[in-house]
Design an enzyme around this catalytic site. Structure first.
Site, PDB file in Angstrom:
ATOM      1  N   SER A 145       1.111  -4.512   5.849  1.00  0.00           N
ATOM      2  CA  SER A 145       1.263  -3.090   5.736  1.00  0.00           C
ATOM      3  C   SER A 145       0.414  -2.447   4.645  1.00  0.00           C
ATOM      4  O   SER A 145       0.224  -1.234   4.668  1.00  0.00           O
ATOM      5  CB  SER A 145       2.726  -2.756   5.473  1.00  0.00           C
ATOM      6  OG  SER A 145       3.151  -3.307   4.239  1.00  0.00           O
ATOM      7  N   LYS A 184      -0.399   1.251  -3.897  1.00  0.00           N
ATOM      8  CA  LYS A 184       0.235   1.448  -2.593  1.00  0.00           C
ATOM      9  C   LYS A 184       1.296   2.542  -2.701  1.00  0.00           C
ATOM     10  O   LYS A 184       2.034   2.600  -3.703  1.00  0.00           O
ATOM     11  CB  LYS A 184       0.863   0.122  -2.137  1.00  0.00           C
ATOM     12  CG  LYS A 184       1.421   0.137  -0.719  1.00  0.00           C
ATOM     13  CD  LYS A 184       1.904  -1.258  -0.314  1.00  0.00           C
ATOM     14  CE  LYS A 184       2.448  -1.297   1.097  1.00  0.00           C
ATOM     15  NZ  LYS A 184       2.909  -2.641   1.508  1.00  0.00           N
ATOM     16  N   SER A 239       2.220  -8.729   3.789  1.00  0.00           N
ATOM     17  CA  SER A 239       1.517  -7.442   3.698  1.00  0.00           C
ATOM     18  C   SER A 239       0.467  -7.330   2.620  1.00  0.00           C
ATOM     19  O   SER A 239      -0.227  -6.315   2.555  1.00  0.00           O
ATOM     20  CB  SER A 239       2.524  -6.317   3.520  1.00  0.00           C
ATOM     21  OG  SER A 239       3.083  -6.015   4.762  1.00  0.00           O
TER      22      SER A 239
END
Ligand code: GLN
Length: 486
Positions: free
Chosen positions: A149, A74, A173
């Site tokens: 997210s 990420k 997330s």
């Protein structure tokens, strides 16, 4: 294919690490112009790294567990020399001078970092639509969001662009996008995994964890990234068990609690409810005892979180001032003008909203009414879980009240967007480990997610139950036709 299968293929010479990486890069080049799950593809370095591993393998060296396996990261985890943007214009050219602990540990374990994945800006969002670099699409149906997210990390695994990835989970997330994309996603106990080099959103909630195609791969990634880190004083110095060892143990006699408050919520889709309750019956057939438990404060999680998380964010994001690093607006006449303009142009509207809410909640006249009250409710939520774990070993709930929603459906309605985290946030507030497992499909062929929650530092049991469920449920055997053939 599991990591164990991959290791077998690599060691038998059926495929080389370089070929494996090249195959994923080709697939990224083919599919990612549509999906947009990567912000940076680490092509050159990944191929070099794979080549080195192939040379070591050829010379008969003992290789670390993830040697040559392509993993995505990420874009809020700092990677030395590799752009890390947090999907924000304010960090669009930021190249970290240091490596996060989790990526350092992955690299040491031989994993190949194939690229950096798209996300909601500063991990604020539930759909990967607040990214400054365009939304990620859901590989199961590209008119749907992948969740957020960590949408890029979930979508890239689901679409077969990598074999696993790292995400971060502040209020859901990892688990919610894992649920929307039909992959395994695990949020560890707060303190199990180092946050050093994770760009801070809400420091008392943030935790890094894996996305994978199956439970044993998630266990392997967790194994590598877990444990005390001198650079993060909130990591706890307790033994990291061998997660793979317990995966095959029977769950006979284990007590699994259905959190009844989760099933009463009006926003819960009937298909999700049915599928998750069906999963509970399956666990019962495997010998677990299913017990109804109540966590009376569970549904207060969302209100509590939306005071605490923005408050911490407003403090953490104060560092982006146009002076130290990141984007600086030119042609300003004063320091104040330069800072305000840098923030006005650098941050997107969701990030600004959070900073404003947080600054307000912490201001002198309101700190007791909002922030202090939220901290008190947070303790009550934790007490509810402590009481539940006196009766059961594992808790069970849906991950998200619905399957993946349509792109654009909630962008103008922050309240609706925030509600999609209703079922994931309480585990963050209480610091508990929790996992999403695919457990079925809705009538449109979109994946449904089951959430299991364990007591602090009991990832071992969480993974054991998850693995037993995965083996028996065999959810993907009858998977529906998708936009992309994986
Ligand atoms: N969707 C939640 C939020 O917008 C959670 C985000 C996260 O876990 N990083 O804050």
């Amino acid at each position: 294919m599991t990591f164990a299968d991959l290791r077998q293929k690599l060691s038998s010479g059926e495929v080389s690490s370089k070929e494996l990486v090249q195959e994923k890069i080709n697939r990224i080049n083919e599919l990612d112009p549509t999906l947009n799950s990567f912000l940076t593809v680490n092509t050159k370095k990944a191929l070099e790294q794979a080549e080195k591993i192939d040379i070591q393998r050829a010379s008969g060296n003992n290789l670390p567990p993830l040697a040559g396996i392509p993993i995505a990261i990420k874009d809020n985890l700092c990677t030395k020399g590799l752009k890390t943007t947090c999907a924000s214009n304010i960090l669009s050219n930021f190249v970290p001078p240091y490596e996060s602990t989790v990526t350092e540990r992955l690299l040491k374990s031989g994993a190949v970092i194939i690229g950096k994945t798209n996300m909601d800006e500063f991990a604020m969002g539930s759909s990967t639509e607040t990214s400054a670099f365009g939304p990620t699409l859901n590989p199961w149906n590209i008119s749907k969001v992948p969740g957020g997210s960590s949408g890029g990390s979930a979508a890239s695994v689901a679409a077969g662009l990598c074999f696993g990835s790292l995400g971060s989970d502040t209020g859901g997330s990892i688990r919610q996008p894992a649920s929307f994309c039909g992959v395994v996603g695990l949020k560890p106990t707060y303190g199990r995994v180092s946050r050093w080099g994770l760009i801070a959103f809400a420091s008392s909630l943030d935790q890094v964890g894996p996305f994978a195609n199956n439970v044993s791969d998630a266990a392997e990634i967790l194994q590598v990234i877990s444990g005390k880190d001198d650079k993060d004083s909130t990591t706890v110095d307790i033994r990291v068990p061998n997660y793979l060892e317990s995966l095959s143990k029977s769950i006979k006699g284990l007590k699994i609690g259905l959190i009844d408050n989760c099933f009463q919520h009006e926003g819960l889709s009937s298909e999700v409810k049915e599928s998750v309750l069906g999963s509970a019956s399956l666990l019962e057939n495997l010998g677990a005892e299913i017990i109804n438990v109540s966590c009376p404060r569970f549904n207060d999680g969302i209100a509590t979180y939306y005071v605490i998380a923005p408050s911490e964010a407003s403090a953490n994001l104060a560092r982006y001032d146009g002076v130290k690093y990141g984007f600086r607006s030119k042609d300003s006449q004063s320091l104040i003008e330069m800072t305000s303009r840098s923030r006005a142009l650098g941050f997107g509207s969701e990030v600004k909203r959070r900073i404003l809410i947080g600054t307000y909640a912490l201001s002198a006249g309101y700190v007791d009414a909002y922030y202090k009250k939220a901290q008190q409710v947070r303790t009550l939520i934790r007490n509810d879980f402590d009481n539940a774990f006196k009766k059961v070993d594992i808790l069970l709930a849906p991950t998200s009240p619905t399957t993946a929603f349509g792109s654009g459906e909630n962008v103008d309605n922050p309240m609706a967007m925030y509600l999609s985290d209703l079922l994931t946030i309480p585990a963050n507030l209480a610091g508990l480990p929790a996992i999403n497992l695919p457990c079925g499909f809705d009538k449109n062929g979109l994946p449904i997610g089951l959430q299991l929650i364990a007591n602090v530092f009991d990832e071992e049991r969480l993974l054991q139950v998850a693995n037993q469920f995965e083996n028996t449920a065999d959810v993907f055997k009858n998977r529906p036709k998708t936009d992309f053939t994986f």
